[in-house]
Scaffold this active site. Structure first.
Site, mmCIF file in Angstrom:
data_model
loop_
_atom_site.group_PDB
_atom_site.id
_atom_site.type_symbol
_atom_site.label_atom_id
_atom_site.label_comp_id
_atom_site.label_asym_id
_atom_site.label_seq_id
_atom_site.Cartn_x
_atom_site.Cartn_y
_atom_site.Cartn_z
ATOM 1 N N ASP A 10 0.949 -1.254 -0.188
ATOM 2 C CA ASP A 10 0.063 0.141 -0.170
ATOM 3 C C ASP A 10 1.048 1.281 0.208
ATOM 4 O O ASP A 10 2.057 0.936 0.130
ATOM 5 C CB ASP A 10 -0.927 0.041 1.257
ATOM 6 C CG ASP A 10 -1.694 1.406 1.330
ATOM 7 O OD1 ASP A 10 -2.569 1.511 0.450
ATOM 8 O OD2 ASP A 10 -1.896 1.681 2.696
ATOM 9 N N ASP A 12 -0.067 5.035 1.098
ATOM 10 C CA ASP A 12 -0.208 6.181 2.417
ATOM 11 C C ASP A 12 0.005 5.279 3.598
ATOM 12 O O ASP A 12 -0.824 4.241 4.032
ATOM 13 C CB ASP A 12 -1.380 6.855 2.422
ATOM 14 C CG ASP A 12 -1.407 7.825 1.231
ATOM 15 O OD1 ASP A 12 -0.222 8.402 0.869
ATOM 16 O OD2 ASP A 12 -2.321 7.751 0.549
ATOM 17 N N GLU A 19 -0.338 10.613 5.919
ATOM 18 C CA GLU A 19 -1.401 11.097 6.376
ATOM 19 C C GLU A 19 -1.463 12.622 6.998
ATOM 20 O O GLU A 19 -1.944 13.434 6.424
ATOM 21 C CB GLU A 19 -2.283 10.202 6.814
ATOM 22 C CG GLU A 19 -2.516 9.030 6.056
ATOM 23 C CD GLU A 19 -3.547 9.298 4.905
ATOM 24 O OE1 GLU A 19 -4.017 10.393 4.883
ATOM 25 O OE2 GLU A 19 -3.881 8.102 4.179
ATOM 26 N N GLU A 56 -13.779 10.552 -2.245
ATOM 27 C CA GLU A 56 -14.693 10.180 -1.156
ATOM 28 C C GLU A 56 -14.685 10.865 0.059
ATOM 29 O O GLU A 56 -15.728 11.094 0.913
ATOM 30 C CB GLU A 56 -14.377 8.532 -1.041
ATOM 31 C CG GLU A 56 -14.691 7.642 -2.457
ATOM 32 C CD GLU A 56 -13.854 7.841 -3.706
ATOM 33 O OE1 GLU A 56 -14.096 7.530 -4.652
ATOM 34 O OE2 GLU A 56 -12.766 8.382 -3.432
ATOM 35 N N HIS A 87 -10.300 18.110 -5.805
ATOM 36 C CA HIS A 87 -9.417 17.017 -5.919
ATOM 37 C C HIS A 87 -8.164 17.140 -6.529
ATOM 38 O O HIS A 87 -6.990 16.752 -6.283
ATOM 39 C CB HIS A 87 -9.956 15.770 -5.924
ATOM 40 C CG HIS A 87 -9.244 14.432 -5.743
ATOM 41 N ND1 HIS A 87 -8.573 13.666 -6.552
ATOM 42 C CD2 HIS A 87 -8.763 13.915 -4.384
ATOM 43 C CE1 HIS A 87 -7.894 12.711 -5.883
ATOM 44 N NE2 HIS A 87 -8.085 13.057 -4.682
ATOM 45 N N LYS A 90 -6.066 19.670 -4.779
ATOM 46 C CA LYS A 90 -5.446 18.944 -3.593
ATOM 47 C C LYS A 90 -4.251 18.031 -3.947
ATOM 48 O O LYS A 90 -3.237 17.938 -3.179
ATOM 49 C CB LYS A 90 -6.668 18.019 -2.698
ATOM 50 C CG LYS A 90 -6.027 17.469 -1.568
ATOM 51 C CD LYS A 90 -5.616 16.192 -1.830
ATOM 52 C CE LYS A 90 -5.001 15.157 -0.640
ATOM 53 N NZ LYS A 90 -4.670 13.764 -0.898
ATOM 54 N N SER A 127 -2.898 1.182 -4.452
ATOM 55 C CA SER A 127 -3.347 2.343 -3.418
ATOM 56 C C SER A 127 -4.704 3.088 -4.083
ATOM 57 O O SER A 127 -4.773 2.836 -5.138
ATOM 58 C CB SER A 127 -2.269 3.366 -3.292
ATOM 59 O OG SER A 127 -2.682 4.557 -2.533
ATOM 60 N N SER A 129 -5.033 6.162 -3.574
ATOM 61 C CA SER A 129 -4.629 7.493 -3.668
ATOM 62 C C SER A 129 -4.395 7.949 -5.180
ATOM 63 O O SER A 129 -4.292 6.819 -6.092
ATOM 64 C CB SER A 129 -3.467 7.875 -3.046
ATOM 65 O OG SER A 129 -3.648 7.974 -1.695
ATOM 66 N N GLU A 131 -2.745 8.719 -8.804
ATOM 67 C CA GLU A 131 -1.585 8.046 -9.126
ATOM 68 C C GLU A 131 -0.435 8.884 -9.348
ATOM 69 O O GLU A 131 0.602 8.518 -8.801
ATOM 70 C CB GLU A 131 -1.808 7.599 -10.778
ATOM 71 C CG GLU A 131 -0.260 6.742 -11.219
ATOM 72 C CD GLU A 131 -0.637 6.337 -12.574
ATOM 73 O OE1 GLU A 131 0.489 5.926 -13.404
ATOM 74 O OE2 GLU A 131 -1.690 5.980 -12.900
ATOM 75 N N ASP A 187 -1.139 -0.939 6.412
ATOM 76 C CA ASP A 187 -1.236 -0.167 7.621
ATOM 77 C C ASP A 187 -2.445 0.005 8.169
ATOM 78 O O ASP A 187 -2.580 0.348 9.274
ATOM 79 C CB ASP A 187 -0.248 0.992 7.317
ATOM 80 C CG ASP A 187 -1.453 2.031 6.897
ATOM 81 O OD1 ASP A 187 -2.047 1.781 5.669
ATOM 82 O OD2 ASP A 187 -1.481 3.271 7.306
#
Length: 268
Positions: A10, A12, A19, A56, A87, A90, A127, A129, A131, A187
């Site tokens: 994974d 993050d 995070e 989400e 997004h 972000k 993941s 997240s 790419e 995690d």
């Protein structure tokens, strides 16, 4: 012919502690730039982070009261377009934070990835997240040269995000492997559930927001993969149902023992 195994990380919380120091400030800076009436505290983000996927997470804001206060459109398609715009910005902010080197890397990731590469294993990241974010963290975590050896499966390439198994099922099938031929390092509980539902063996390295989650079903739960001197970080074993005893740090052989262990212990 013997199948080459795969090691799937994974992103993050596994490759780096992203995070608290990466995603949270990126979300809040985005909200400020768009004039949105939202700022997530550390405690609030600890709850939001359980929602897989950045868009989400943003959509959890969209109560009727928030939409009205922010002057957002009522039409669902127009609202989705607004969230997609937030997004994108972000992700730009977040990748800048990653590029600055401000994120702490998780111990042992580069060491184990190099050991797996030397042993001929297939390497991948799976993941929820975006790419570009994942590739930025991967380059930082293992170095650009080794990052080129990784398959990257990220973002909106599957219909359902973790804890659904979609991303892991896609990763394994794209690599031409079966579930018994791959082991995952996660995690979070959601990530672990996704891996187990896809039939994959799963090791957990707990992170900032996940240390207190229930990891029943994982074949190994540790504080980190750990590292030997001079960057010594000792692995604290938190659950070891296979009796691997990976102290003082996790080696590739410990993860290899998890091959074929998926989808059994976690189902009840």
């Amino acid at each position: 012919m013997r199948t080459v195994p795969a090691l799937i990380f994974d992103c993050d919380g596994v490759l780096a502690d992203t995070e608290r120091d990466g995603h949270l400030p990126a979300f809040n800076r985005t909200f400020a730039e768009f004039g949105l009436p939202a700022r997530w505290s550390d405690a609030e983000y600890a709850r939001r982070v359980k929602v897989g996927g950045g868009k989400e997470r943003m959509k959890t804001l969209l109560t009727p009261e928030f939409v009205a206060e922010a002057g957002l459109p009522d039409d669902p398609a127009a609202l989705d377009a607004e969230v997609a715009k937030w997004h994108r910005r972000k992700t730009e902010i977040y990748t800048g934070i990653i590029a600055s080197g401000a994120i702490r890397l998780r111990p042992g990731v580069r060491r184990v990835a190099e050991e797996a590469a030397d042993a001929g294993w297939v390497l991948a990241v799976a993941s929820t997240s975006a790419e570009p974010s994942v590739r930025g963290v991967l380059d930082l975590a293992v170095g650009k040269a080794l990052a080129l050896r990784f398959g990257v499966f990220a973002g909106d390439i599957v219909a359902h995000k973790k804890p659904a198994p979609d991303i892991y099922e896609l990763t394994v099938s794209s690599l031409g492997l079966g579930p018994a031929d791959a082991v995952v390092v996660e995690d979070s509980r959601n990530g672990m559930l996704a891996a187990l539902a896809a039939g994959l063996g799963c090791a957990v390295t707990t992170s900032t927001y996940t240390a207190e989650e229930d990891f029943t079903g994982a074949s190994l739960v540790v504080s980190s993969l750990g590292d030997p001197p001079p960057d010594e970080t000792v692995t604290e074993v938190r659950a070891d149902p296979l009796g691997l005893r990976p102290e003082p740090y996790v080696r590739l052989a410990d993860l290899a023992a998890l091959l074929g262990e998926g989808g059994v212990r976690g189902r009840s």
